[in-house]
Scaffold this active site. Structure first.
Site, PDB file in Angstrom:
ATOM      1  N   LYS A   1      -3.188 -28.652   2.392  1.00 37.68           N
ATOM      2  CA  LYS A   1      -3.735 -27.874   3.504  1.00 37.68           C
ATOM      3  C   LYS A   1      -3.614 -28.765   4.726  1.00 37.68           C
ATOM      4  O   LYS A   1      -4.310 -29.777   4.847  1.00 37.68           O
ATOM      5  CB  LYS A   1      -5.196 -27.501   3.231  1.00 37.68           C
ATOM      6  CG  LYS A   1      -5.857 -26.749   4.380  1.00 37.68           C
ATOM      7  CD  LYS A   1      -7.331 -26.464   4.103  1.00 37.68           C
ATOM      8  CE  LYS A   1      -8.001 -25.754   5.279  1.00 37.68           C
ATOM      9  NZ  LYS A   1      -9.439 -25.513   5.049  1.00 37.68           N
TER      10      LYS A   1
ATOM     11  N   TYR B   1      -6.156 -32.044   1.349  1.00 42.49           N
ATOM     12  CA  TYR B   1      -6.601 -31.479   2.617  1.00 42.49           C
ATOM     13  C   TYR B   1      -6.535 -32.575   3.683  1.00 42.49           C
ATOM     14  O   TYR B   1      -7.308 -33.529   3.646  1.00 42.49           O
ATOM     15  CB  TYR B   1      -8.035 -30.941   2.457  1.00 42.49           C
ATOM     16  CG  TYR B   1      -8.621 -30.241   3.656  1.00 42.49           C
ATOM     17  CD1 TYR B   1      -7.870 -29.871   4.768  1.00 42.49           C
ATOM     18  CD2 TYR B   1      -9.982 -29.927   3.673  1.00 42.49           C
ATOM     19  CE1 TYR B   1      -8.430 -29.222   5.853  1.00 42.49           C
ATOM     20  CE2 TYR B   1     -10.563 -29.270   4.745  1.00 42.49           C
ATOM     21  CZ  TYR B   1      -9.784 -28.926   5.834  1.00 42.49           C
ATOM     22  OH  TYR B   1     -10.347 -28.284   6.905  1.00 42.49           O
TER      23      TYR B   1
END
Length: 291
Positions: free
Chosen positions: A160, A132
């Site tokens: 992400k 992320y």
């Protein structure tokens, strides 16, 4: 491995504790709306103010409630590599399908340190990992050449991307393997990222409007670009309002307005201001999400 619309779940609270009944209901509501996966214990799930016991319990509840119907990708990130390994091992033991790990925050590792961090977690857990990248929260950016090196770690299956930089995301897609999943971390960039080769989104908005987000992504992937474009612009006011204050303040307020969860949020976050609540209610009415 993980694509489409994955919802970054809120954590319902009641009287200072996890509202387990509301969390079960939220999982069912999401799956019935057609989402492709669930992500508990991310920043939207208030992971920063969950105790370790609560964190583990949320993951266990979501896995149990999901019953294998969609993948569960548990948030297990930490700026302490050993702690991230511990949380990831628990998610694996609880039956999750993968883990989402935020880039280490506050201690701001070098690019070499980022590679070593994710490589160690992969080696120690043997579990599918999604990185992320959210520089606005962590204070450091995982650059595209660094992401390409992290993608060489066998267990790292995607990222992400919430850098907000489509140029950087393009470079990540170009440098990483074909089967590496690049997912949007910004709802408003879902359609633009899909157009350059992204695989989907880990979404805040899909807590509130899951079927609408699913419709957007599936229309694009099915070749109906006009439908996807219309869905994007229909959701645009909601994309904006769900980030008018710090996430997850607005999304929890929206779900409260819809009668899905109670109003509780933990300090240091405060309830949505009245002026923004009124704006949010207007947007929800326009989308037919409240009467």
């Amino acid at each position: 491995m993980f694509e489409g619309v994955l919802t970054a779940l809120v954590t319902p609270l009641r009287d200072g504790a996890i509202d387990e009944t509301a969390l079960h209901d939220l999982v069912d509501r999401q799956i019935e709306a057609g989402i492709d996966g669930l992500v508990p214990c991310g920043s939207t799930g208030e992971s920063a103010t969950l105790s370790h016991a609560e964190h583990r319990r949320v993951v266990e509840i979501v896995v149990q409630a999901t019953r294998g119907r969609v993948p569960v990708v548990a948030g297990t990130g930490s700026n302490n590599t050993s702690e991230a390994i511990e949380l990831t091992r628990h998610a694996k033991e609880a039956g999750a399908d993968g883990a989402l790990l935020i880039s280490p925050y506050y201690n701001k590792p070098t690019q070499e340190g980022l590679v070593a961090h994710f490589a160690r977690i992969g080696q120690e857990t043997a579990f599918p990992l999604i990185v992320y990248n959210i520089p606005s929260r962590t204070g450091s950016n995982i650059l595209a050449p660094t992401m390409a090196r992290i993608a060489e770690v066998e267990q790292v299956v995607g990222v992400k991307e919430a850098s907000g930089d489509l140029g950087q995301m393009s470079e990540v897609i170009a440098r990483c393997p074909e089967d590496f999943d690049v997912l949007s971390g910004d709802d408003v960039l879902t359609l633009p990222l899909l157009s350059i080769g992204g695989r989907g989104v880990i979404s805040v908005t899909s807590n509130v409007a899951p079927s609408e987000l699913v419709s957007l992504v599936r229309a694009f992937r099915g070749g109906d670009l006009e439908h996807a474009r219309r869905a994007h612009y229909r959701l645009l006011p909601l994309f904006d309002l769900l980030f008018c204050e710090t996430n997850p303040i607005p999304v929890k307020a929206a779900l409260e307005c819809m009668g899905v969860i109670g109003p509780e949020i933990r300090l240091p976050l405060l309830p949505l201001t009245e002026v923004n609540r009124e704006r949010l209610q207007v947007a929800l009415k326009e989308l037919g999400l409240v009467a």
